[in-house]
Structure formats: C-alpha cells, structure tokens
Scaffold this motif. Structure first.
Motif, short mmCIF file in Angstrom:
data_model
loop_
_atom_site.label_atom_id
_atom_site.label_comp_id
_atom_site.label_asym_id
_atom_site.label_seq_id
_atom_site.Cartn_x
_atom_site.Cartn_y
_atom_site.Cartn_z
N ALA A 1 0.83 -1.21 0.00
CA ALA A 1 0.00 0.00 0.00
C ALA A 1 0.86 1.25 0.00
N ALA A 2 1.90 1.26 0.83
CA ALA A 2 2.78 2.42 0.92
C ALA A 2 3.54 2.62 -0.39
N PHE A 3 4.00 1.53 -0.98
CA PHE A 3 4.75 1.64 -2.23
C PHE A 3 3.85 2.13 -3.37
N LYS A 4 2.61 1.66 -3.37
CA LYS A 4 1.66 2.08 -4.41
C LYS A 4 1.39 3.58 -4.31
N GLU A 5 1.24 4.07 -3.10
CA GLU A 5 0.99 5.50 -2.90
C GLU A 5 2.21 6.32 -3.29
N PHE A 6 3.40 5.83 -2.97
CA PHE A 6 4.63 6.53 -3.30
C PHE A 6 4.82 6.61 -4.82
N THR A 7 4.59 5.49 -5.49
CA THR A 7 4.80 5.48 -6.94
C THR A 7 3.71 6.26 -7.68
N ARG A 8 2.54 6.42 -7.05
CA ARG A 8 1.46 7.18 -7.69
C ARG A 8 1.86 8.63 -7.89
N LYS A 9 2.65 9.14 -6.97
CA LYS A 9 3.08 10.54 -7.05
C LYS A 9 4.07 10.76 -8.19
N GLY A 10 4.87 9.72 -8.48
CA GLY A 10 5.79 9.78 -9.61
C GLY A 10 6.96 10.72 -9.45
N PRO B 1 17.39 2.88 1.53
CA PRO B 1 17.08 3.60 0.29
C PRO B 1 17.47 2.81 -0.96
N GLY B 2 18.54 2.05 -0.85
CA GLY B 2 18.97 1.25 -2.00
C GLY B 2 17.95 0.23 -2.42
N VAL B 3 17.23 -0.34 -1.44
CA VAL B 3 16.18 -1.31 -1.75
C VAL B 3 15.05 -0.64 -2.53
N VAL B 4 14.71 0.57 -2.14
CA VAL B 4 13.66 1.32 -2.84
C VAL B 4 14.10 1.61 -4.27
N VAL B 5 15.35 2.04 -4.44
CA VAL B 5 15.88 2.31 -5.78
C VAL B 5 15.80 1.05 -6.64
N GLY B 6 16.21 -0.06 -6.06
CA GLY B 6 16.19 -1.33 -6.80
C GLY B 6 14.81 -1.71 -7.26
N GLN B 7 13.81 -1.53 -6.41
CA GLN B 7 12.44 -1.87 -6.78
C GLN B 7 11.90 -0.94 -7.87
N LEU B 8 12.22 0.34 -7.76
CA LEU B 8 11.79 1.30 -8.78
C LEU B 8 12.42 0.98 -10.13
N GLN B 9 13.70 0.61 -10.11
CA GLN B 9 14.38 0.26 -11.36
C GLN B 9 13.83 -1.04 -11.93
N HIS B 10 13.57 -1.99 -11.06
CA HIS B 10 13.04 -3.29 -11.51
C HIS B 10 11.69 -3.11 -12.19
N ARG C 1 10.79 -0.52 -13.72
CA ARG C 1 11.00 0.42 -14.82
C ARG C 1 10.32 1.77 -14.57
N LEU C 2 10.24 2.13 -13.31
CA LEU C 2 9.73 3.44 -12.93
C LEU C 2 10.87 4.43 -12.78
N LEU C 3 12.09 3.90 -12.70
CA LEU C 3 13.29 4.73 -12.56
C LEU C 3 14.37 4.18 -13.47
N ASP C 4 15.00 5.05 -14.21
CA ASP C 4 16.07 4.64 -15.13
C ASP C 4 17.20 3.99 -14.32
N VAL C 5 17.75 2.90 -14.84
CA VAL C 5 18.80 2.16 -14.14
C VAL C 5 20.06 2.99 -13.94
N ARG C 6 20.16 4.14 -14.60
CA ARG C 6 21.34 4.98 -14.45
C ARG C 6 21.22 5.96 -13.28
N PHE C 7 20.02 6.08 -12.73
CA PHE C 7 19.78 7.12 -11.74
C PHE C 7 19.75 6.57 -10.31
N CYS C 8 20.23 7.38 -9.39
CA CYS C 8 20.13 7.15 -7.93
C CYS C 8 20.89 5.92 -7.45
N ASN C 9 21.81 5.41 -8.23
CA ASN C 9 22.55 4.22 -7.80
C ASN C 9 23.48 4.48 -6.63
N ASP C 10 23.80 5.77 -6.39
CA ASP C 10 24.66 6.07 -5.26
C ASP C 10 23.93 5.93 -3.93
#
Length: 362
Positions: free
Chosen positions: A305-314, A332-341, A343-352
């Motif tokens: 539910a929390a992830f759905k609400e977060f991704t809705r904002k985009g 935070p890295g786990v969140v980045v990984g899920q967004l990239q998986h 395809r909501l976030l480009d794999v080049r972004f936020c890897n740090d």
C-alpha cells in the motif's frame, strides 16, 4: 644411515592362481591330486588359477595343510593382487574422468582455500572428489541430478553445472558448521520481520544477525563467494527435514540485490516444498514458484500500500526516495532497486543510494 622408503607400486598384477599353478608344476602335482588333498572341487581350483575366484581364509588353510605353505602367504598374495587390481581400475577411471575436471573451476576454488592445488591432474581430480565427498565422477550425477535441467536453456553467459555444484557444496559444508534448532515456520516468520530492519545496517551487523536469527528457526544462512561459470546469486534447499539453507553469493554486490535475493529465498522456504532446489539465476525453473517468491520478497521489503501510494506521485529523486525509505524503515537502496526493476526509474539514476559490498578476501 638414511632410510629410503620403497614406494614402488607395480603396474601389473600376478594372481595367487598363477603362483599356485607354478607351485603344482614344480611339485609335479596334478590339479586332480590337489583337489583330493584339499577337498576343493576341480572346477573351483580352475577358477582360482584363472583368477575368477578369490582365496578365502578357509581355502588358504586347506592349501597350507596340503602344500605346507602358510595360510598367511596365500592371503597376502590375494590381498596384494586385489589391491593392485583396484589401483589399476582406479587409474583407468581417473584417466577417463579428467575431461570432467576441466569444467570445475579449480583455480578459483584454490584461491578461496576450498581445496589444495596440485600439479598432477589425477591427484587434482582426487582432491576435487574429496571436496565433493564422492567416490567418483559417476556419483556427481547422483548427487546433483537436476543442475543440467536447471540450466537447460540458453544463458546470456556460459554456465557450467559442475561449477554451480562446487558453489553449492561449499555452502553445504559451511552450513554444516552452523548449529540450528529444528525448523519452525512461525519462528522463521518472526525472524524475517526482525531481519528487515537490518537492511539499514552494514555487513558487520547484519551478517551475524541473519545467521543467529535464522539458526534459531532452523535455517542456516551462508555467504559464499560466487565462482566463474555459475551465474547464481542465491539458492535454497533443505539439508534434512529440520534444517534448510539459504546461500547467498553477493553476485551483484549491492544491497538491493542482496536483500531481495535473501527474502526471495526465504519465500521459497515458507511457500514451497522441502524436496526442491531453488537457484536464483537459473532459467530452467518452475516459473510459477519463482513468481510467488518474487511477490513475497517485494511485499516483505516494502509494504504494498505504501509503495503504491509513493509510486502514484511519480516524484523519484534522491530526496523523495530517502524520505520514503525512512518512512517505511527500509534501506534507500532497496527502494531504488524496486523502482528500477519496475521500470519506474532509469537504471542509471540514484545508484549512489545503494550500498555496495565486497568480500573480505578482496
């Protein structure tokens, strides 16, 4: 004075039957006469002389009484003959199995101190067989019969089942050293809830925590470096009905992959049977069960539910990702990984924002 040990091992074998035949000739004694003197049948004597029958203790005593030659003499002849025969068969088998050895990453295993490196190829093969705990290559097929099936389709990278089995075997050896309670589903379920918070910690904290918490639930967690030609990031299997193993390779070396793999493997333990081997990275697997394990990992790491609400904002930038991760208590890295998986976030972004790991030996 220097003692020199005689290590000569003949490459030929003389059977006790040949010695017996020569002895009868020297004595001018026929087989028929010897049969009468010993009570052995002529047919049995012929079998002895053709090395188709062995000299037993009973036969040796009869020959001792009939020929005056100690029973131990005949038994030693038989023992030496059988040993030489066995060594010759072993040498021939090792020679035939050397081609299999080429598929085992011996150099990498030696660098990790899993086994000793030998110049002699046959000696090296024996060392590898000892590592696997098998008598010959024939037993490898019996111990790991499904690995060829697991990689039956084309891979992006070349994979050797023999290398995968070496990685699995090392995990098995390390898991054997972990003392576990008998598996308890509820205890493991509770352990996972506690482990989730360790995604915010470094290896110095989460490695011992995972090991201890899971061991109390009957699950041995082992971290085993990947080998060349394996392509495996994790594995789950049951060592027995009371002890499961989760094996992690840190293949991708980032916290998002590590934690997703761990919870994916945990999902297999909770959702699926005890007779299967699950290999994360293999493609010849039960896709339905893999999907179920993926869904389990996703929901365990980030509440749906929390992830759905977060991704809705985009709005996916470092600040928003960090704030959301803090809100749900996850790395935070786990969140980045899920967004990239997804395809909501480009794999080049936020890897740090991802945490990177490396092995101590590196």
């Amino acid at each position: 004075m220097v003692d020199i040990e005689n290590q000569f091992q003949p490459d030929y074998a003389i059977s006790p039957g040949e010695i017996l035949s020569d002895e009868l000739e020297l004595r001018g004694m026929s087989q028929t006469e010897l049969a009468k003197r010993t009570g052995l049948t002529p047919k049995h004597l012929i079998s002895l002389m053709k090395a188709k029958a062995t000299i037993t203790s009973e036969t040796a005593i009869k020959l001792e009484r009939a020929l005056g030659m100690p029973a131990q003499y005949w038994l030693n002849l038989e023992s030496n003959y059988q040993e030489i025969q066995a060594r010759q068969a072993e040498e021939a088998q090792l020679e035939a199995d050397l081609s299999w050895l080429k598929k085992v990453p011996v150099n990498a295993m030696a660098k990790l101190n899993w086994l000793e490196k030998h110049k002699d190829k046959k000696q090296q093969l024996v060392e590898v067989l000892r590592f696997f705990g098998i008598a010959s290559v024939d037993q490898w097929d019996d111990m790991w019969p499904k690995l060829n099936v697991a990689y039956r389709q084309n891979q992006t990278h070349e994979v050797f089942p023999e290398a995968v089995s070496a990685w699995l075997r090392q995990g098995e050896l390390e898991a054997a050293r972990i003392s576990c309670q008998a598996y308890d589903r509820n205890t493991f379920r509770e352990a996972l809830d506690e482990i989730r918070a360790y995604t915010l910690h470094g290896p110095e904290d989460f490695v011992p925590a995972l090991t201890e918490l899971c061991a109390k639930a009957g699950v041995a967690v082992v971290f085993v470096p990947s080998l060349p030609k394996t392509g495996v990031s994790g594995a789950t299997r049951w060592l027995n009905k009371d002890k499961a193993i989760i094996q992690l390779s840190l293949r991708y070396r980032s916290d998002d992959h590590l934690w997703f793999t761990f919870f994916h493997e945990a999902g297999h333990i909770l959702l699926h049977g005890k007779k299967e081997l699950f290999l994360e990275g293999a493609n010849g697997l039960d896709q339905e069960k893999e999907h179920e394990a993926n869904q389990f990992a996703e929901s365990e790491l980030i509440p749906k539910a929390a992830f759905k609400e977060f991704t809705r904002k985009g709005n996916f930038n470092k600040a928003s990702i960090t704030a959301f991760a803090r809100e749900v208590g996850i790395s935070p890295g786990v969140v980045v990984g899920q967004l990239q998986h997804k395809r909501l976030l480009d794999v080049r972004f936020c890897n740090d924002l991802k945490r990177r790991f490396k092995w101590a030996h590196e």
